[in-house]
Write an enzyme that holds these catalytic residues in place. Sequence first.
Site: not given
Ligand code: PAF
Length: 288
Positions: A33, A35, A39-40, A154
């Site tokens: 989502m 930001a 971690g991403h 994650g």
């Molecule tokens: O974990 C998240 O950021 C959200 O729940 C996801 C998996 C991107 C779905 O909108």
Amino acid sequence: MSAETRVVASRSALRAACSAASPGERRAVVMTMGALHEGHARLMREARSRVGPAGHVTVTVFVNPTQFGVDEDLDRYPRTLEADVDLCAREGVDVVFAPGPEVVYRDGDPQVVVDPGPLGTVLEGAIRPGHFRGVLTVVLKLLHLTGADLALFGEKDFQQLVLLRRMVRDLDAPVEVVGVPVVRDADGLALSSRNFYLDAGERARALAIPHALDLGAAAAAEGGSARDVVSAAQAHLDEAGLLVDYVALTDPWLDAPPASGEARLLVAVRLGDLRLIDNVRVDLAERA
Ligand code: PAF
């Protein structure tokens, strides 16, 4: 790996960008989502290492309205697309798909949605009714739109991960779900886009969360029962004066309380307007 990261917002541009992938190579997706944080980045690195240099990595950046309740923070959820794209480029991502709601939900609210079943009504699902229906529905849509055969999530959102695995299995979705361990700051706080909103005092108090998880894991390592593990974590959160939504110990499929062996300790607390969740694996000793 492409030389440059393409940023697309429409379905047709996504199709065109994904068709540039080499035929026969694996395609991974990291759904977010936005930001974005370390971690991403870890998810992106894991994606690249699994698909290889010739494979294709897509990152989706979409603040999904259908997973937010009416009183939740949809409007003030951080939106930092420029910085997100920079991070994706540094990580060698091929495509960033950053659509608006009108692209993902082109006919408005979907009439057909994914029902998460009983697991969607406990823990986070009990506090956020409808949340997991929104998550599973958008994830299934993004899997179809990106054509990925590998999707990485994650472990911090542990219930989400378990439900996604369950959806893929129950609906025979042709994708492999990979869970990636929680990434923490040096002081132990799990990275989360919502940490962005913590002031210095709240951040310091939030450290009670990883400490509580450590105490729970230590109680298990010392041969404590499931009840001892939960009490150790709960007592620490209470002493820290945090408002606790739940402290739960379950088996790794969130199906049943574990008697022994691998288990998950999950906590959710409120700090001001924010809710923070975290979890850790614990191993319960065999009991006579
Ligand atoms: O974990 C998240 O950021 C959200 O729940 C996801 C998996 C991107 C779905 O909108």
